[in-house]
Structures are given as structure tokens and as C-alpha cells.
Design a protein around this motif. Structure first.
Motif, PDB file in Angstrom:
ATOM      1  N   ILE A  63      50.676  46.711  31.545  1.00 57.10           N
ATOM      2  CA  ILE A  63      50.388  45.340  31.121  1.00 57.10           C
ATOM      3  C   ILE A  63      51.704  44.649  30.783  1.00 57.10           C
ATOM      4  N   SER A  64      51.803  43.352  31.056  1.00 58.84           N
ATOM      5  CA  SER A  64      52.982  42.583  30.635  1.00 58.84           C
ATOM      6  C   SER A  64      52.617  41.113  30.518  1.00 58.84           C
ATOM      7  N   ILE A  65      53.559  40.342  29.990  1.00 57.16           N
ATOM      8  CA  ILE A  65      53.414  38.888  30.028  1.00 57.16           C
ATOM      9  C   ILE A  65      53.842  38.407  31.409  1.00 57.16           C
ATOM     10  N   GLN A 113      48.260  41.127  33.767  1.00 57.61           N
ATOM     11  CA  GLN A 113      49.103  40.087  33.157  1.00 57.61           C
ATOM     12  C   GLN A 113      48.321  39.409  32.038  1.00 57.61           C
ATOM     13  N   PHE A 114      48.906  39.438  30.827  1.00 58.62           N
ATOM     14  CA  PHE A 114      48.280  38.765  29.687  1.00 58.62           C
ATOM     15  C   PHE A 114      48.556  37.273  29.801  1.00 58.62           C
ATOM     16  N   GLU A 153      50.303  36.678  40.898  1.00 61.82           N
ATOM     17  CA  GLU A 153      49.043  36.765  41.643  1.00 61.82           C
ATOM     18  C   GLU A 153      48.674  38.184  42.038  1.00 61.82           C
ATOM     19  N   PHE A 154      49.632  39.109  41.980  1.00 63.54           N
ATOM     20  CA  PHE A 154      49.331  40.497  42.324  1.00 63.54           C
ATOM     21  C   PHE A 154      48.743  41.270  41.143  1.00 63.54           C
ATOM     22  N   ALA A 155      48.668  40.642  39.980  1.00 70.93           N
ATOM     23  CA  ALA A 155      48.197  41.332  38.774  1.00 70.93           C
ATOM     24  C   ALA A 155      46.838  40.800  38.334  1.00 70.93           C
ATOM     25  N   LYS A 156      46.036  41.654  37.715  1.00 73.58           N
ATOM     26  CA  LYS A 156      44.767  41.259  37.126  1.00 73.58           C
ATOM     27  C   LYS A 156      45.040  40.377  35.911  1.00 73.58           C
ATOM     28  N   GLU A 192      45.759  44.285  45.147  1.00 76.94           N
ATOM     29  CA  GLU A 192      46.996  43.917  44.466  1.00 76.94           C
ATOM     30  C   GLU A 192      48.221  44.206  45.327  1.00 76.94           C
ATOM     31  N   LYS A 193      48.222  45.350  46.007  1.00 76.68           N
ATOM     32  CA  LYS A 193      49.380  45.713  46.831  1.00 76.68           C
ATOM     33  C   LYS A 193      49.491  44.800  48.053  1.00 76.68           C
ATOM     34  N   MET A 194      48.362  44.361  48.577  1.00 75.26           N
ATOM     35  CA  MET A 194      48.383  43.438  49.708  1.00 75.26           C
ATOM     36  C   MET A 194      49.039  42.118  49.298  1.00 75.26           C
ATOM     37  N   ILE A 195      48.666  41.595  48.112  1.00 73.29           N
ATOM     38  CA  ILE A 195      49.258  40.356  47.606  1.00 73.29           C
ATOM     39  C   ILE A 195      50.755  40.551  47.353  1.00 73.29           C
ATOM     40  N   LEU A 196      51.114  41.689  46.769  1.00 77.24           N
ATOM     41  CA  LEU A 196      52.504  41.986  46.461  1.00 77.24           C
ATOM     42  C   LEU A 196      53.379  41.928  47.708  1.00 77.24           C
TER      43      LEU A 196
END
Length: 457
Positions: free
Chosen positions: A355-357, A374-375, A388-391, A420-424
Motif C-alpha cells: 500500500i502507498s500514497i 493506493q490510498f 491506474e495500475f493500483a487498486k 494491474e500488470k496489463m495497465i502497468l
């Protein structure tokens, strides 16, 4: 006011033939203010005197060998040495003759890797002596005061921190002049975009590479301005948005060379674990307004899921543990706070959810096939750009439900990871596993263009 806004304001008011050089010194100064690296008047004056005296008594020899390029690493961490070194190594493997300027810290932490370089000259900044004569020192002092008098009328901070500014410009001028005297035959320069590199390069080609997320919402990195960088390599296609801000700089998506060595395909499975590992990658420096919310968020998760998770908090390199100590009891005895020489890879490998900001660590975690979140709540969503790659997680309740669903549903976990990996890879990170090679090829093509222009002249 962001660094970019400050630079734009100053840039439009400077009327001088040395405008670009002045902007480089100004960007160094405001970056120090942003990082709160201001010295006292006595410290600054003392350092000015020390650096001038050392330059007058130092001994060094001119090196007339021809080098294609000069690479720079100022920090030993993954976001600096870890990005530049793979590119240097690629050139070295192809028997290209270059110089690699590093700090003592880089050398101490990565000596074994540096010893692998056979065609690269290693120069440790801390040991380098920049010999100048009295005439050169006087010229530096005159130019510095001239620039100071121009800038103090445009930014009150310049006048407020007069001796900090003078110290920065004098020191950087001594360094750039000294390096150019010792190594005059370098064709191009490559770094993360440090302004000191542009000072050394003068009119020669300067390459820079992205080292963290550059956000249009609150852009604080001055590195990709044309006065500082000619060609900028960014992580992915999404960063082409920077072309709207840095219109004169050529921006090319190339990926992150550091990830070349961690490109893996193993899948993470948390289904059979009684307790899963969760890490919060902190980046609260300069974001005090989020402190209370972040800790309420983490404490609620820790208390509710104390039998289901192990929580780790990884501090940003610019943070200290002080901010966390007052919350340690509420976070629980099993919560681990990490600050120091443990690498991000060592931490990520043990995690199931990160998790991160807005930390780049979550990009790396996703490459390691970890779920990333992502918080992003109502308070910070207008100041923090979306990954966009993070929930996206708005509050602790949503995070708790998501953790339990991941823990108990393997198909859901794999579906999240795949998306997520596809977006990344599509938007945020080109050439995964092959970035160093692509950058190497592009630099060579740029050098060929340079040679063709010189032949035409």
C-alpha cells in the motif's frame, strides 16, 4: 507554489544572455529549500571559504583521454545508482569507453558491482580535487554575485537565504570548472537530471532519466527543463504528458533499467496463509496534512485484522522514525517500522499486499507479482495523482474488506494481478526486462545524429 511554478515565474522575468545558466543555479537553490536543506549563515560562509581554499591548494592532473560519455550517481539507493548502473554496464559490456562519477557512499555500497566494469573509469566525487588558479576563483566570485543580484530582485527567498545561495553557486561552479579542466574530452553526459551535470556539460548533450513519478498535479521536479536536459528518458507512455510541460525537451518512453534485473514471472499465492504480509510504503515528507488520516487508516486495519496480517511500514529515505513513534503503541507490537539499509526488494519479496500514497515502490511490487493499493480518499485525491495500475482504497473499511477477499479468493487475486500488470506495462513501464538495451541503442543513435551534424558543419 510548486517548484515548476517558481521556475516559470522567474524564467519569464530574467533578461540576461546567461539566462539558462542562471535558471540552473536557481533550480538547485529551490530544490534545497523544498528538501529543507538550508544551512546557517556561519555554516554557509565557512563552506564557501573552505571550498575556495581547497580549490587553490589541490593537486590534480589533466586527463586528455577521449571518453564518449560521463555518467553520474549521487545516491547509493535503487532510485539513483540502481537506475544508472545498468546503463553504464550495458555500455561497458559493449566496450564503450566512459567515465562514471559516483559518491563515496555509492562506492562503499556497490564496490563489487563497480569492479565488474572493465572499460569504465570510476571517479569518486568525494575524493576528487578541483584545482583552480586565483584568476579562475575571482571569475567565479564575480559571476556568482552578478547572478545573485539578478535573482534577489525576483525571489525574496534568494535574499533571505543569501549565503546559502552563494554557497551553492560557488561550490557548484568550482566543481564543474574543475571537472572540465581534468576531463575536457567528453562528448555527452547522463544522470537523473541533476543540474550540476548541465553546468559541467555546458553546451554538450545532456541525457536524463526519470527516477520517480512525475505528477502534473503538483510538479516539483525541475530536471526536465530545456535549460537542464536535452533528452529525457521516462518510464512509460503516460509520462509523455510531460511534453506539455517541458515543450522544448525531447521526451522518450524507455522504461526503468533497474527493473531489468528483477523481471520475474512467479505468481504469489496467499490462499494457504493464516496471516498475510502487508507493507505500507510511506511518503509523508511534505504532506503533514495526511499524517492523522494515514495513521487512523493503518491503526484501524491493524486492530481489526491483528490475527490475519503482519504489518510493515517502510519509511521513505527522506523520512525519520520520529513521526511514527507516537503511534507505535496503537499500531501494535507486531508492526515493524523499517528505516535503513534494508533494500525495497528484500521487503517486497516477503509481502503479499503493498500500500502507498503514491510511492514508486508499488510499481516495483507489481513487477514482483504483489497486489498493490493506493490510498486515495476525498481529502488527498485532488493533490495526489492516481496510479491506474493500483487498486484505489478510500478508507480502512474498504481496505479491510479487500484484504479478506484477497486472502480467501485465489481467483480474485490472480484476476486483480493480471489487470494491474496489463495497465502497468501498457501505460507506465515500457521495455520491462530490456530497458537498458533500448536506452543504449537510443543513445548511440543520438550520438550518430550529433556526428552527422558536426560533419555537415
Amino acid at each position: 507554489m510548486t517548484i515548476k511554478e517558481k521556475i516559470e515565474k522567474i524564467k519569464n522575468k530574467i533578461d540576461s544572455k546567461n539566462k539558462n545558466e542562471i535558471l540552473v543555479f536557481y533550480s538547485i537553490f529551490i530544490w534545497d529549500i523544498y528538501l529543507n536543506r538550508m544551512n546557517s549563515i556561519f555554516q554557509s560562509i565557512g563552506r564557501i571559504i573552505f571550498n575556495i581554499c581547497r580549490s587553490l591548494i589541490s593537486k590534480n592532473e589533466r586527463n586528455n583521454e577521449r571518453y564518449e560519455g560521463a555518467f553520474f550517481s549521487f545516491l547509493a539507493r535503487d532510485g539513483d545508482f540502481g537506475i544508472i548502473y545498468p546503463i553504464v554496464k550495458k555500455f561497458d559490456e559493449n566496450k564503450r569507453k566512459n567515465i562514471y562519477f559516483i559518491t563515496k557512499d555509492c562506492y562503499m555500497n556497490h564496490e563489487n558491482k563497480l569492479l565488474e566494469l572493465k572499460n569504465t573509469k570510476i571517479i569518486i566525487f568525494n575524493k576528487a580535487k578541483n584545482r583552480l588558479n586565483l584568476k579562475e576563483v575571482i571569475i567565479i566570485l564575480k559571476k556568482t554575485y552578478k547572478n545573485y543580484n539578478i535573482l534577489k530582485k525576483l525571489d525574496k527567498d534568494i535574499k533571505k537565504f543569501k549565503y546559502n545561495y552563494l554557497h551553492r553557486e560557488i561550490t557548484n561552479r568550482i566543481t564543474s570548472t574543475g571537472i572540465n579542466k581534468r576531463y575536457p574530452n567528453i562528448k555527452y553526459f547522463f544522470s537523473l537530471g541533476a543540474p550540476i551535470v548541465k553546468l559541467i556539460a555546458n553546451n554538450r548533450k545532456v541525457f536524463a532519466i526519470q527516477h520517480g513519478f512525475f505528477y502534473k498535479i503538483e510538479l516539483n521536479y525541475p530536471w526536465f527543463y530545456k535549460f537542464n536536459t536535452d533528452i529525457a528518458y521516462v518510464f512509460g507512455n503516460k509520462n509523455l504528458e510531460l511534453s506539455l510541460m517541458y515543450k522544448e525537451t525531447e521526451i522518450i518512453p524507455m522504461g526503468n533499467p533497474f527493473y531489468d534485473s528483477i523481471f520475474i514471472e512467479n505468481l504469489n499465492n496467499v490462499k494457504e496463509k493464516k496471516r498475510i504480509n502487508i507493507c505500507f510504503f510511506s511518503s509523508l515528507q511534505g504532506r503533514n496534512y495526511l499524517e492523522k488520516e494515514i495513521f487512523e487508516f493503518l491503526i484501524e486495519i491493524s486492530e481489526t485484522l491483528k490475527n490475519d496480517i503482519f504489518l510493515t511500514i517502510k519509511l521513505h529515505p527522506n523520512e525519520t522514525e520520529e513521526i511514527y513513534k507516537k503511534y507505535k503503541k496503537k499500531l501494535g507490537d507486531e508492526t515493524i517500522i523499517i528505516n535503513g539499509k534494508v533494500t525495497i526488494q528484500e521487503i517486497i519479496e516477503k509481502q503479499d499486499i503493498c500500500i502507498s500514497i503514491d510511492s514508486t515502490a508499488c510499481m516495483e511490487a507489481l513487477i514482483y507479482n504483489k497486489i498493490v493499493c493506493q490510498f486515495l480518499n476525498e481529502k488527498n485525491q485532488n493533490y495526489i495523482e492516481r496510479q491506474e495500475f493500483a487498486k484505489k482504497i478510500r478508507d480502512s473499511k474498504e481496505m479491510i474488506n479487500f484484504i479478506l477477499k484477497i486472502k480467501n479468493n485465489e481467483k480474485f487475486q490472480n484476476r486483480i494481478l493480471k489487470f494491474e500488470k496489463m495497465i502497468l506495462e501498457k501505460y507506465y513501464l515500457k521495455n520491462l526486462g530490456n530497458s537498458s538495451q533500448k536506452i543504449y541503442e537510443n543513445v548511440l543513435s543520438q550520438l550518430l545524429k550529433m556526428e552527422e551534424k558536426e560533419n555537415v558543419k
